[in-house]
Motif scaffolding. Structure first.
Motif, PDB file in Angstrom:
ATOM      1  N   ARG A  57      10.211  -9.156   4.479  1.00  0.00           N
ATOM      2  CA  ARG A  57       8.819  -9.155   4.912  1.00  0.00           C
ATOM      3  C   ARG A  57       8.282  -7.744   5.129  1.00  0.00           C
ATOM      4  O   ARG A  57       7.119  -7.568   5.493  1.00  0.00           O
ATOM      5  CB  ARG A  57       8.650  -9.983   6.185  1.00  0.00           C
ATOM      6  N   ALA A  58       9.124  -6.740   4.882  1.00  0.00           N
ATOM      7  CA  ALA A  58       8.683  -5.350   5.022  1.00  0.00           C
ATOM      8  C   ALA A  58       9.557  -4.465   4.149  1.00  0.00           C
ATOM      9  O   ALA A  58      10.680  -4.824   3.782  1.00  0.00           O
ATOM     10  CB  ALA A  58       8.766  -4.896   6.471  1.00  0.00           C
ATOM     11  N   GLN A  59       9.008  -3.293   3.844  1.00  0.00           N
ATOM     12  CA  GLN A  59       9.718  -2.316   3.035  1.00  0.00           C
ATOM     13  C   GLN A  59       9.410  -0.935   3.603  1.00  0.00           C
ATOM     14  O   GLN A  59       8.241  -0.593   3.826  1.00  0.00           O
ATOM     15  CB  GLN A  59       9.217  -2.433   1.586  1.00  0.00           C
ATOM     16  N   ILE A  60      10.462  -0.149   3.862  1.00  0.00           N
ATOM     17  CA  ILE A  60      10.277   1.221   4.354  1.00  0.00           C
ATOM     18  C   ILE A  60       9.786   2.083   3.192  1.00  0.00           C
ATOM     19  O   ILE A  60      10.310   1.998   2.078  1.00  0.00           O
ATOM     20  CB  ILE A  60      11.608   1.798   4.904  1.00  0.00           C
ATOM     21  N   ALA A  79       0.385  -7.423  11.763  1.00  0.00           N
ATOM     22  CA  ALA A  79       0.040  -6.925  10.419  1.00  0.00           C
ATOM     23  C   ALA A  79      -0.731  -7.982   9.637  1.00  0.00           C
ATOM     24  O   ALA A  79      -1.715  -7.677   8.962  1.00  0.00           O
ATOM     25  CB  ALA A  79       1.305  -6.522   9.668  1.00  0.00           C
ATOM     26  N   ASN A  80      -0.311  -9.226   9.762  1.00  0.00           N
ATOM     27  CA  ASN A  80      -0.974 -10.329   9.054  1.00  0.00           C
ATOM     28  C   ASN A  80      -2.384 -10.556   9.598  1.00  0.00           C
ATOM     29  O   ASN A  80      -3.344 -10.679   8.840  1.00  0.00           O
ATOM     30  CB  ASN A  80      -0.127 -11.589   9.173  1.00  0.00           C
ATOM     31  N   SER A  81      -2.522 -10.576  10.922  1.00  0.00           N
ATOM     32  CA  SER A  81      -3.831 -10.876  11.525  1.00  0.00           C
ATOM     33  C   SER A  81      -4.836  -9.741  11.361  1.00  0.00           C
ATOM     34  O   SER A  81      -6.035  -9.960  11.429  1.00  0.00           O
ATOM     35  CB  SER A  81      -3.678 -11.226  13.008  1.00  0.00           C
ATOM     36  N   THR A  82      -4.353  -8.520  11.156  1.00  0.00           N
ATOM     37  CA  THR A  82      -5.268  -7.384  10.989  1.00  0.00           C
ATOM     38  C   THR A  82      -5.477  -7.010   9.526  1.00  0.00           C
ATOM     39  O   THR A  82      -6.105  -5.998   9.226  1.00  0.00           O
ATOM     40  CB  THR A  82      -4.743  -6.148  11.758  1.00  0.00           C
ATOM     41  N   GLY A  83      -4.954  -7.823   8.618  1.00  0.00           N
ATOM     42  CA  GLY A  83      -5.171  -7.587   7.195  1.00  0.00           C
ATOM     43  C   GLY A  83      -4.351  -6.441   6.626  1.00  0.00           C
ATOM     44  O   GLY A  83      -4.780  -5.800   5.663  1.00  0.00           O
ATOM     45  N   HIS A  84      -3.183  -6.184   7.178  1.00  0.00           N
ATOM     46  CA  HIS A  84      -2.365  -5.073   6.701  1.00  0.00           C
ATOM     47  C   HIS A  84      -1.216  -5.500   5.792  1.00  0.00           C
ATOM     48  O   HIS A  84      -0.319  -4.694   5.530  1.00  0.00           O
ATOM     49  CB  HIS A  84      -1.822  -4.270   7.892  1.00  0.00           C
ATOM     50  N   LEU A  85      -1.222  -6.732   5.302  1.00  0.00           N
ATOM     51  CA  LEU A  85      -0.193  -7.119   4.340  1.00  0.00           C
ATOM     52  C   LEU A  85      -0.462  -6.381   3.030  1.00  0.00           C
ATOM     53  O   LEU A  85      -1.608  -6.192   2.628  1.00  0.00           O
ATOM     54  CB  LEU A  85      -0.189  -8.626   4.103  1.00  0.00           C
ATOM     55  N   ASN A  86       0.595  -5.929   2.393  1.00  0.00           N
ATOM     56  CA  ASN A  86       0.535  -5.188   1.130  1.00  0.00           C
ATOM     57  C   ASN A  86      -0.156  -3.834   1.247  1.00  0.00           C
ATOM     58  O   ASN A  86      -0.613  -3.285   0.249  1.00  0.00           O
ATOM     59  CB  ASN A  86      -0.125  -6.014   0.019  1.00  0.00           C
TER      60      ASN A  86
END
Length: 193
Positions: free
Chosen positions: A172-175, A128-135
């Motif tokens: 580090r994640a939220q459903i 998720a971090n490397s593909t720009g999917h944070l937030n």
């Protein structure tokens, strides 16, 4: 026949113990059976990782067309793992949190943890971090069926849920409920976690 390693058609190297006839038989001595089960567990998890297999069923022990045939059978010594022996190994793996029964409430089919839920959580977060999917919010489907190759491709949803639960516990994640089912938002990590 000498106990030697053997390379399968898929390129997997079977350990020398795979050429021992007693390896395919449930042993009456509990200590010996414990060793046999530990060796089978390592072999099953290594092979699953090699082939990226997640499911193993008791009936795979008798299916010549199974993806597991080259491990559960050794034609060179005319031996095959019996379904009852495989069921006992799977039960031990579930008890050791190296597999989970799927679907629940039965004991003949498991999902294998060739990576632990914690390891999958780290793979998921790094992806998720490397593909720009944070937030951003992603559906579970987008994670396991990505448009480009990913280490998460084909990951069974129960294992994905366990990985997300690990990330949720570490903030580090939220459903998130989404129109298409379930989703998750990946949050920037807290330093030191």
């Amino acid at each position: 026949m000498a106990l030697t390693t053997h390379t399968t058609p898929s390129g997997f190297v079977l350990p020398s113990i795979h050429a021992a006839k007693p390896f395919f038989t449930q042993q009456p001595n509990p200590a010996t059976q414990k060793t046999v089960t530990e060796n089978w567990t390592r072999l099953i998890l290594s092979y699953a990782r090699h082939k990226k297999l997640f499911n193993l069923r008791v009936e795979d022990a008798t299916d010549d067309k199974s993806e597991w045939d080259e491990v559960l059978r050794n034609p060179r010594i005319q031996r095959r793992l019996r379904p009852s022996h495989l069921a006992a190994i799977l039960s031990s793996m579930v008890a050791a949190n190296q597999a989970m029964y799927e679907p629940p409430n039965q004991t003949s089919s498991v999902l294998l943890f060739w990576r632990s839920p914690e390891e999958w959580a780290q793979v998921l977060y790094d992806w998720a971090n490397s593909t720009g999917h944070l937030n951003t919010i992603m559906t579970f489907y987008e994670i396991v069926e990505p448009p480009v190759p990913s280490p998460l491709e084909g990951l069974p949803l129960p294992i994905l849920r366990k990985a997300i639960a690990v990330l949720t516990k570490s903030a580090r994640a939220q459903i998130i409920a989404v129109a298409d089912g379930e989703g998750v938002r990946f949050l920037p990590g807290v330093p030191g976690r």
